[in-house]
Design an enzyme around this catalytic site. Structure first.
Site: not given
Length: 341
Positions: A132, A244
């Protein structure tokens, strides 16, 4: 005509997001099967907001013959067991686990960055989805690399607890609630308290002192973007549920100004530049949730380098960092290789 599509791991965070994105993007599906372990067999899962529901089937007993594409979100152990079986049956596996990412015979794909690499999928009938934190970073780096050739990247990540699955999200919620009522904040999923704290440790430690998450960012960036780029990473878990963030310092071979970089990023595929030098003129994780884009802010020149830039990069890790990228790979695969009709 559409495809016969499998979503494996359909009851987890990423699997559910895969179903949402398949529905949102109106991926051409003639038939859909949703799979999970025996614990979830018989459960019903939503197909986005279409109103359709599908009953979960046991992956152990599923016959993949005749199915076109399988999106896997079942972890490395599950992928090791089932990906070769599906691939051998002629069903192309797009795998979200880390197991196959560095296999030289398996393409590691971010469609905005290295779409041509997907042509190598036929060797094993498996395509790997990157980590990710890597996925959003290379989306930001690719157009800048094309313009001025990147030599070195120093990245510090601020990774949400959803990257550790439902258990990570539950732990942040429970610890936060316990702290407010005066109960102990017990760490179970994470190595230390995550509520109102940050933890500079994601995945296991390696012999050189780095963590596996940091190693993934290094080697995956090289495989996806350019093996000559030097990368060093520090990966940190933060008390954010989804999204994130990354602080990225880039050293270039050729001159590039902050204004030139902004112009490039403004037109780059998959990127949304939100960069006003004023209070609130940047994107934070909470604002990226549910969005497809990788958001870039705080683009500025690094005066300590001859050709250096700093930037801030934010993305929904369940989307671009996992489920969205997998569906985009499926779309790319369909356009280039599995054309119907």
């Amino acid at each position: 005509m559409g495809y016969r599509v499998v979503v494996a791991g359909a009851t987890g965070n990423v699997g559910r997001e895969m179903l949402n994105i398949l529905a949102e993007r109106e991926f051409p599906i003639d038939e859909l099967a949703v799979l999970a372990s025996s614990r979830s067999v018989g459960d019903m899962v939503d197909f986005g907001e279409t109103g359709k529901q599908y009953k979960v089937q046991n992956i152990e007993h599923f016959d993949p013959a005749g199915w076109d594409i399988a999106l896997f979100a079942i972890g490395s152990d599950g992928s090791a067991t089932y990906a070769p079986k599906f691939a051998a049956a002629g069903c192309v596996v797009i795998d979200n686990a880390s197991l196959y990412r560095m296999d030289p015979d398996i393409p590691l794909i971010v469609p905005e960055v290295n779409p041509d690499a997907i042509d190598g999928y036929k060797k094993r009938n498996i395509i790997a989805n990157p980590n990710c934190s890597t996925a959003q970073m290379v989306v930001a780096l690719k157009p800048l690399h094309d313009a001025a050739k990147i030599k070195r990247v120093v990245v510090s990540t601020y990774q949400s607890v959803s990257g550790a699955g439902k258990a990570g999200m539950d732990e942040l919620f429970e610890q936060s609630r316990n702290i407010f009522v005066g109960d102990p904040a017990v760490a179970s999923k994470f190595t230390k308290q995550i509520a109102f704290n940050v933890i500079p440790h994601i995945d296991s430690f390696l012999d050189d002192g780095s963590t596996k998450e940091e190693w993934k960012m290094v080697v995956e960036t090289k495989k996806i973007l350019d093996p000559k780029i030097k990368v060093t990473a520090t990966c940190v878990r933060v008390p954010v549920f989804v999204g994130h963030s990354e602080s990225i310092n880039i050293e270039f071979e050729n001159e590039i100004s902050a204004e030139e970089a902004q112009d490039i990023l403004r037109e780059a595929p998959g990127v949304m530049l939100i960069d006003k030098r004023e209070d609130g003129g940047y994107i934070t994780p909470i604002e990226c949730v549910g969005e497809f884009a990788t958001f870039i802010s705080r683009v500025r020149e690094d005066s300590t380098l001859e050709n250096g830039l700093n930037l801030w990069c934010v993305s929904d890790n369940l989307r671009k960092g996992a489920a969205l990228n997998a569906v985009q790979i499926a779309e790319l695969l369909g356009r280039r290789h599995l054309k119907k009709g």
